[in-house]
Scaffold this active site. Sequence first.
Site, PDB file in Angstrom:
ATOM      1  N   LYS A 292       0.770  -1.084  -0.136  1.00 31.82           N
ATOM      2  CA  LYS A 292       0.045   0.266  -0.193  1.00 31.82           C
ATOM      3  C   LYS A 292       0.929   1.226  -0.166  1.00 31.82           C
ATOM      4  CE  LYS A 292      -1.823   2.350   3.522  1.00 31.82           C
ATOM      5  NZ  LYS A 292      -2.439   2.672   4.588  1.00 31.82           N
TER       6      LYS A 292
ATOM      7  N   ASP B 218      -6.508   0.581   0.967  1.00 28.74           N
ATOM      8  CA  ASP B 218      -6.384   0.951   2.471  1.00 28.74           C
ATOM      9  C   ASP B 218      -7.929   0.396   3.022  1.00 28.74           C
ATOM     10  OD1 ASP B 218      -8.018   2.904   1.497  1.00 28.74           O
ATOM     11  OD2 ASP B 218      -6.748   4.508   2.220  1.00 28.74           O
TER      12      ASP B 218
END
Length: 212
Positions: free
Chosen positions: A118, A137
Site C-alpha cells: 500500500k 487501504d
Amino acid sequence: MAPIERIIAILRKAYPRSRTALRHEGPLQILVATILSAQCTDERVNRITPALFRKYPTAAHFARARRAALEREIRPTGFFRNKARHIIGAARAIVDRFGGEVPDRMEDLLSLPGVARKTANIVLSSGFGKAEGIAVDTHVRRVSQRLGLSGHEDPEKIERDLLAIVPRRDWLDFNYMLVNHGRAVCRARNPRCADCPLRRLCPSAPRFMGGR
Ligand code: SF4
C-alpha cells in the site's frame, strides 16, 4: 460502457481533484507521511510534517536521526516507536542502497523496512506519477466490497481483483477516488446511500434508494 467505467466516470465527476490529502513535496516526504498515516488521520499527520521536513530535509538526515528525538516529534501520530524505527530504517536503506534517493520501482520500495504494497503504491503514484498497482487501504477495501468489485478481505487479493477490471489509465486515481468517496459518502458506519451518486450501480444500496 462497462459498469466499472461508469463507476469511474461518476467518481471522477464527484471528486475531480482526487489526490492524497497528505501534504508533501517529492517522494521522500510522501514516503514518510504515508508511514506516519498508519492508524492516524491525514490531518494529524499534516500538522506535524512541516516542522519534521524542515528538520530532516533528506533521507540522510532521517538516517542520522536520534531515535528518541524522532519518536518525540512524531508521537501525536500514534504507534510512534514502530513508525520511528521504520522511518530511520527506510532512510538508512535509501542512503546505503539507493544513493540517498527514494527508488521508483515497486520491488525496490518493497525492500525498504516498514514499506508494504500500500505504501509503495502511494509513493509510486504521488511521488513519481507512476501506477504499478492500486493501493488498498481501509476505505478502498470497504467501498470495493460494497460495490461488489471484490469479495476478498485480504488487501493484496482485493488489489488483484481491482487491477483485473480497472483500466490501467485509471489506476493512478482509483485509490484517491475511493478514499474520498469512503470518507465523504460511503462511510464505515451509516453510509449515505441516499446521497450516493453510485447507488443505482451498487449492490449494497437499499432497493428503495435505487440499488440493484
Ligand atoms: S450506495 Fe451506499 S454502499 Fe453503495 S457505494 Fe454508495 S454509499 Fe456505499
